[in-house]
Design a protein around this motif. Structure first.
Motif, PDB file in Angstrom:
ATOM      1  N   PHE A  11     -43.330   4.119  11.598  1.00  0.00           N
ATOM      2  CA  PHE A  11     -43.203   3.153  10.505  1.00  0.00           C
ATOM      3  C   PHE A  11     -43.491   3.811   9.157  1.00  0.00           C
ATOM      4  N   VAL A  12     -44.546   4.594   9.106  1.00  0.00           N
ATOM      5  CA  VAL A  12     -44.929   5.242   7.851  1.00  0.00           C
ATOM      6  C   VAL A  12     -43.811   6.161   7.368  1.00  0.00           C
ATOM      7  N   ARG A  13     -43.289   6.987   8.255  1.00  0.00           N
ATOM      8  CA  ARG A  13     -42.216   7.915   7.870  1.00  0.00           C
ATOM      9  C   ARG A  13     -40.993   7.159   7.390  1.00  0.00           C
ATOM     10  N   ALA A  14     -40.546   6.170   8.158  1.00  0.00           N
ATOM     11  CA  ALA A  14     -39.320   5.456   7.810  1.00  0.00           C
ATOM     12  C   ALA A  14     -39.487   4.621   6.537  1.00  0.00           C
ATOM     13  N   LEU A  15     -40.635   3.997   6.354  1.00  0.00           N
ATOM     14  CA  LEU A  15     -40.864   3.233   5.120  1.00  0.00           C
ATOM     15  C   LEU A  15     -40.910   4.160   3.906  1.00  0.00           C
ATOM     16  N   THR A  16     -41.514   5.320   4.065  1.00  0.00           N
ATOM     17  CA  THR A  16     -41.547   6.303   2.983  1.00  0.00           C
ATOM     18  C   THR A  16     -40.136   6.751   2.634  1.00  0.00           C
ATOM     19  N   SER A  59     -40.556  -4.373   6.637  1.00  0.00           N
ATOM     20  CA  SER A  59     -41.982  -4.419   6.296  1.00  0.00           C
ATOM     21  C   SER A  59     -42.741  -5.307   7.281  1.00  0.00           C
ATOM     22  N   ASP A  60     -42.234  -6.505   7.509  1.00  0.00           N
ATOM     23  CA  ASP A  60     -42.900  -7.430   8.430  1.00  0.00           C
ATOM     24  C   ASP A  60     -42.974  -6.867   9.844  1.00  0.00           C
ATOM     25  N   SER A  61     -41.895  -6.252  10.309  1.00  0.00           N
ATOM     26  CA  SER A  61     -41.893  -5.689  11.664  1.00  0.00           C
ATOM     27  C   SER A  61     -42.990  -4.651  11.819  1.00  0.00           C
ATOM     28  N   ALA A  62     -43.145  -3.802  10.819  1.00  0.00           N
ATOM     29  CA  ALA A  62     -44.173  -2.759  10.885  1.00  0.00           C
ATOM     30  C   ALA A  62     -45.572  -3.351  10.784  1.00  0.00           C
ATOM     31  N   LYS A  63     -45.786  -4.194   9.785  1.00  0.00           N
ATOM     32  CA  LYS A  63     -47.148  -4.692   9.565  1.00  0.00           C
ATOM     33  C   LYS A  63     -47.633  -5.536  10.733  1.00  0.00           C
ATOM     34  N   PHE A  64     -46.730  -6.285  11.373  1.00  0.00           N
ATOM     35  CA  PHE A  64     -47.188  -7.145  12.457  1.00  0.00           C
ATOM     36  C   PHE A  64     -47.570  -6.376  13.714  1.00  0.00           C
ATOM     37  N   VAL A  65     -47.080  -5.165  13.900  1.00  0.00           N
ATOM     38  CA  VAL A  65     -47.592  -4.344  14.999  1.00  0.00           C
ATOM     39  C   VAL A  65     -49.046  -3.986  14.718  1.00  0.00           C
ATOM     40  N   ALA A  66     -49.329  -3.569  13.485  1.00  0.00           N
ATOM     41  CA  ALA A  66     -50.711  -3.236  13.134  1.00  0.00           C
ATOM     42  C   ALA A  66     -51.618  -4.453  13.270  1.00  0.00           C
ATOM     43  N   ALA A  73     -56.341  -6.801   9.708  1.00  0.00           N
ATOM     44  CA  ALA A  73     -56.252  -8.106   9.045  1.00  0.00           C
ATOM     45  C   ALA A  73     -54.901  -8.235   8.343  1.00  0.00           C
ATOM     46  N   ASN A  74     -54.256  -9.359   8.558  1.00  0.00           N
ATOM     47  CA  ASN A  74     -52.956  -9.592   7.932  1.00  0.00           C
ATOM     48  C   ASN A  74     -53.095  -9.736   6.420  1.00  0.00           C
ATOM     49  N   VAL A  75     -52.119  -9.226   5.719  1.00  0.00           N
ATOM     50  CA  VAL A  75     -51.995  -9.401   4.274  1.00  0.00           C
ATOM     51  C   VAL A  75     -50.698 -10.175   4.065  1.00  0.00           C
ATOM     52  N   PRO A  76     -50.809 -11.455   3.700  1.00  0.00           N
ATOM     53  CA  PRO A  76     -49.576 -12.228   3.489  1.00  0.00           C
ATOM     54  C   PRO A  76     -48.728 -11.623   2.378  1.00  0.00           C
ATOM     55  N   MET A  77     -47.428 -11.613   2.594  1.00  0.00           N
ATOM     56  CA  MET A  77     -46.474 -11.121   1.610  1.00  0.00           C
ATOM     57  C   MET A  77     -45.468 -12.232   1.373  1.00  0.00           C
ATOM     58  N   GLU A  78     -45.178 -12.510   0.127  1.00  0.00           N
ATOM     59  CA  GLU A  78     -44.429 -13.703  -0.282  1.00  0.00           C
ATOM     60  C   GLU A  78     -42.938 -13.686   0.013  1.00  0.00           C
ATOM     61  N   ASP A  79     -42.339 -12.535   0.247  1.00  0.00           N
ATOM     62  CA  ASP A  79     -40.878 -12.424   0.386  1.00  0.00           C
ATOM     63  C   ASP A  79     -40.168 -12.900  -0.876  1.00  0.00           C
ATOM     64  N   SER A  80     -40.716 -12.552  -2.029  1.00  0.00           N
ATOM     65  CA  SER A  80     -40.140 -12.979  -3.304  1.00  0.00           C
ATOM     66  C   SER A  80     -39.614 -11.798  -4.121  1.00  0.00           C
ATOM     67  N   GLU A  81     -39.563 -10.628  -3.538  1.00  0.00           N
ATOM     68  CA  GLU A  81     -39.135  -9.440  -4.267  1.00  0.00           C
ATOM     69  C   GLU A  81     -37.690  -9.603  -4.751  1.00  0.00           C
ATOM     70  N   ALA A  82     -37.470  -9.251  -6.003  1.00  0.00           N
ATOM     71  CA  ALA A  82     -36.133  -9.417  -6.587  1.00  0.00           C
ATOM     72  C   ALA A  82     -35.738  -8.231  -7.462  1.00  0.00           C
ATOM     73  N   ALA A  96     -50.146   0.622   2.848  1.00  0.00           N
ATOM     74  CA  ALA A  96     -51.607   0.464   2.729  1.00  0.00           C
ATOM     75  C   ALA A  96     -52.166  -0.288   3.933  1.00  0.00           C
ATOM     76  N   LEU A  97     -51.456  -1.313   4.381  1.00  0.00           N
ATOM     77  CA  LEU A  97     -51.901  -2.047   5.563  1.00  0.00           C
ATOM     78  C   LEU A  97     -51.852  -1.132   6.791  1.00  0.00           C
ATOM     79  N   LEU A  98     -50.771  -0.378   6.941  1.00  0.00           N
ATOM     80  CA  LEU A  98     -50.644   0.521   8.091  1.00  0.00           C
ATOM     81  C   LEU A  98     -51.722   1.598   8.086  1.00  0.00           C
ATOM     82  N   ALA A  99     -52.166   2.011   6.903  1.00  0.00           N
ATOM     83  CA  ALA A  99     -53.219   3.030   6.805  1.00  0.00           C
ATOM     84  C   ALA A  99     -54.542   2.528   7.379  1.00  0.00           C
ATOM     85  N   GLN A 100     -54.700   1.229   7.479  1.00  0.00           N
ATOM     86  CA  GLN A 100     -55.914   0.658   8.060  1.00  0.00           C
ATOM     87  C   GLN A 100     -55.909   0.691   9.584  1.00  0.00           C
ATOM     88  N   ALA A 101     -54.725   0.877  10.173  1.00  0.00           N
ATOM     89  CA  ALA A 101     -54.608   0.914  11.634  1.00  0.00           C
ATOM     90  C   ALA A 101     -55.236   2.202  12.160  1.00  0.00           C
TER      91      ALA A 101
END
Length: 174
Positions: A11-16, A59-66, A73-82, A96-101
């Motif tokens: 996830f980290v590699r592909a998101l980067t 993003s959601d697919s990756a964070k929800f595995v962690a 701990a989940n960090v809600p994300m608004e899905d409002s990016e434009a 940042a969330l994945l770094a906590q895993a």
């Protein structure tokens, strides 16, 4: 190897990489004098979700595995990016969330039950099946769709933009 090894580093590699190819997309429309909305709102085909949603869903697919398997701990994300800066910030927040895993938090979790709520129903997976059979394929589907949308829109990307960091450096020989 455990579920951490097969998921979080991927996830980290592909998101980067995705953040980098999104930046190439932004630079491409700026150089052409086009509005960034041309790419932000682009779809491969009318009934598919736009670029923004592809990034959000990856993003959601990756964070929800962690969260679901690693106990982060989940960090809600608004899905409002434009915009491209907002998509980059979304990726940064996910990283940042994945770094906590922590690898040890995934130890022995293969058989734990992960429950997804989708379409008004609950779907149960063993954690191993969730990661390997659902989360990873779903993640890479959305990363690939983001890449494909950018390519379709003329952004000069190549296979190495997608794979960057996946190929080890050559070994030195004596």
């Amino acid at each position: 190897m455990n579920l951490y090894d097969v998921s979080i580093p991927q996830f980290v590699r592909a998101l980067t990489n995705m953040k980098a190819f999104l930046e190439k997309g932004r630079a491409h429309v700026v150089a052409q004098g086009r509005p960034e909305s041309d790419l932000i709102e682009a779809r491969l085909i009318e009934d598919m979700r736009p670029l923004t949603a592809q990034v959000q869903l990856a993003s959601d697919s990756a964070k929800f595995v962690a969260v679901r398997v690693g106990g982060v701990a989940n960090v809600p994300m608004e899905d409002s990016e434009a915009s491209f800066p907002e998509l980059a910030a979304r990726i940064d927040a996910t990283l940042a969330l994945l770094a906590q895993a922590k690898r040890e938090d995934f130890d022995g979790r293969d058989g734990d039950i992960v429950t997804l709520k989708a379409g008004g129903r609950e779907i149960e997976f063993a954690a191993r099946d969730y990661v390997l059979g659902f989360a990873l394929p779903n993640f890479f589907f959305h990363v690939t769709m983001a890449y494909a949308i950018l390519r379709q829109q003329g952004v000069p990307l190549g296979k190495m933009d997608y794979l960057a960091g996946a190929i080890p450096a050559p070994r030195e020989t004596a």
